[in-house]
Design a protein around this motif. Structure first.
Motif, short mmCIF file in Angstrom:
data_model
loop_
_atom_site.label_atom_id
_atom_site.label_comp_id
_atom_site.label_asym_id
_atom_site.label_seq_id
_atom_site.Cartn_x
_atom_site.Cartn_y
_atom_site.Cartn_z
N LYS A 170 93.01 23.14 18.97
CA LYS A 170 92.41 24.17 19.81
C LYS A 170 93.10 24.19 21.16
N VAL A 172 92.79 26.40 25.04
CA VAL A 172 91.98 27.31 25.85
C VAL A 172 92.92 28.06 26.78
N ASN A 174 93.09 31.09 29.78
CA ASN A 174 92.53 32.06 30.71
C ASN A 174 93.70 32.79 31.35
N ARG A 228 91.18 29.85 22.21
CA ARG A 228 89.99 30.34 22.93
C ARG A 228 90.50 31.11 24.16
#
Length: 344
Positions: A170, A172, A174, A228
């Motif tokens: 995984k 992440v 932004n 994500r």
């Protein structure tokens, strides 16, 4: 070599015209825009007056025979069909839409709202991120130019994914994008009174670029690493910053060395010692990458910066063109930056 730009009056099309105005090894043969059909380039965009292509006239329809290579700056479904038509003519195509980026055709109905009718072309299309797929791009007739968010994200994560140093399946992400990423179409949230001084996340759970990133990451690693992803709009015209976080057992020095080694021969990647700034990248084909490690959480923090209309779209498309046509990859791309003074 003769070149056509279809959808030439949008942001990515105009940026392509700007870059190709300096490129002496190709000739811009046709610009297509139904909105401005019959008008000269200089009359629609006065900043091209006295430039190489000022007298080019926008055509309403694409001439499928007039050029050797075609840039498609169109919505996804029109590109889907035009790539098919051009392929049948034996033409080389660089498609800036998402119509041929994702190998799994079943993703398109869910994320893009249409059925992919040409799986055989989808298999032939090469994902146009040169730092990862350069050798395949050299032989490609259809290049699927990456999206801006995936470019920034994949450049930030590629060395770690390639070397298998991500501890969990995984990452992440932004990311912050300038308003030009939404195109020239009129939408209320992008009007000046709405956008000035404003910032917000959008599609935070199901963004259409997520399967594109995951598809490429799997092609590199063979693993189903989940992304994500949360995109944000910021009140600037152009530019993009992506912050990527992942678990790893490496320390900061090891991470920095990994990234420096992987990108040491890449002409458009700069490993920098501070987080990237948009103003350093406007108008360029560079990707700036900053690598750090948070010892408290055991997470790598990799921050990449690009111009969403440059490395995230048009200049990367020209980089791909250079590779496809056998030119020096850096041809007419090293000195196209715009001064940050122009973007106060």
């Amino acid at each position: 070599m003769k070149v056509s730009i279809v959808g030439a009056s949008g942001y990515t099309g105009v940026e392509l015209i700007r870059i190709l105005s300096f490129h002496k090894k190709v000739s811009l043969n046709q610009i297509v825009s139904r909105q401005f059909a019959g008008k000269r380039l200089r009359s629609v965009f006065p900043h091209f007056s006295k430039s190489r292509y000022e007298d080019l006239i926008f055509d309403e329809e694409v001439d499928l025979n007039s050029s050797d290579i075609y840039f498609l700056c169109l919505p996804h479904e029109p590109s889907l069909e035009l790539v098919k038509q051009l392929s049948e003519k034996g033409k080389k195509v660089i498609d800036l839409s998402a119509s041929y980026r994702i190998k799994n055709k079943n993703v398109y109905p869910e994320y893009y709202g249409f059925e992919h009718k040409y799986p055989e072309l989808l298999e032939k299309a090469v994902y146009g991120l040169p730092e990862i797929f350069r050798e395949k791009i050299k032989k490609a007739n259809i290049v699927a130019n990456p999206g801006c968010y995936p470019t920034a994200t994949l450049m930030a994560v590629y060395p770690a994914v390639k070397e298998g140093v991500i501890s969990e399946d995984k990452i992440v992400v932004n990311a912050l994008s300038g308003i030009s990423g939404a195109g020239r179409g009129l939408k209320q949230q992008f009007h000046y009174p709405e956008a000035f001084g404003n910032s917000y996340a959008y599609n935070p759970v199901k963004h259409r670029h997520t399967p594109e990133m995951e598809d490429v990451i799997k092609a590199i690693s063979g693993k189903d690493i989940k992304v994500r992803f949360t995109p944000h709009i910021i009140p600037v015209s152009r530019g993009m910053i992506a912050t990527v976080i992942f678990e790893t057992d490496l320390n900061k020095d090891q991470l920095v060395e990994l990234y420096r080694l992987e990108y040491r021969y890449e002409p458009f990647v700069r490993i920098i010692s501070r987080p990237p700034q948009i103003k350093d990248l406007i108008g360029s084909n560079f990707c700036d990458i900053y690598v750090d490690f948070d010892s408290k959480t055991g997470q790598a923090v990799v921050i990449s910066g690009i111009d969403n209309l440059g490395k995230g779209a048009s200049s990367q498309a020209v980089q791909n063109m250079n590779i496809v046509l056998g030119f020096n990859e850096e041809e007419y791309l090293k000195d196209i930056s715009l001064s940050s003074i122009l973007f106060p």
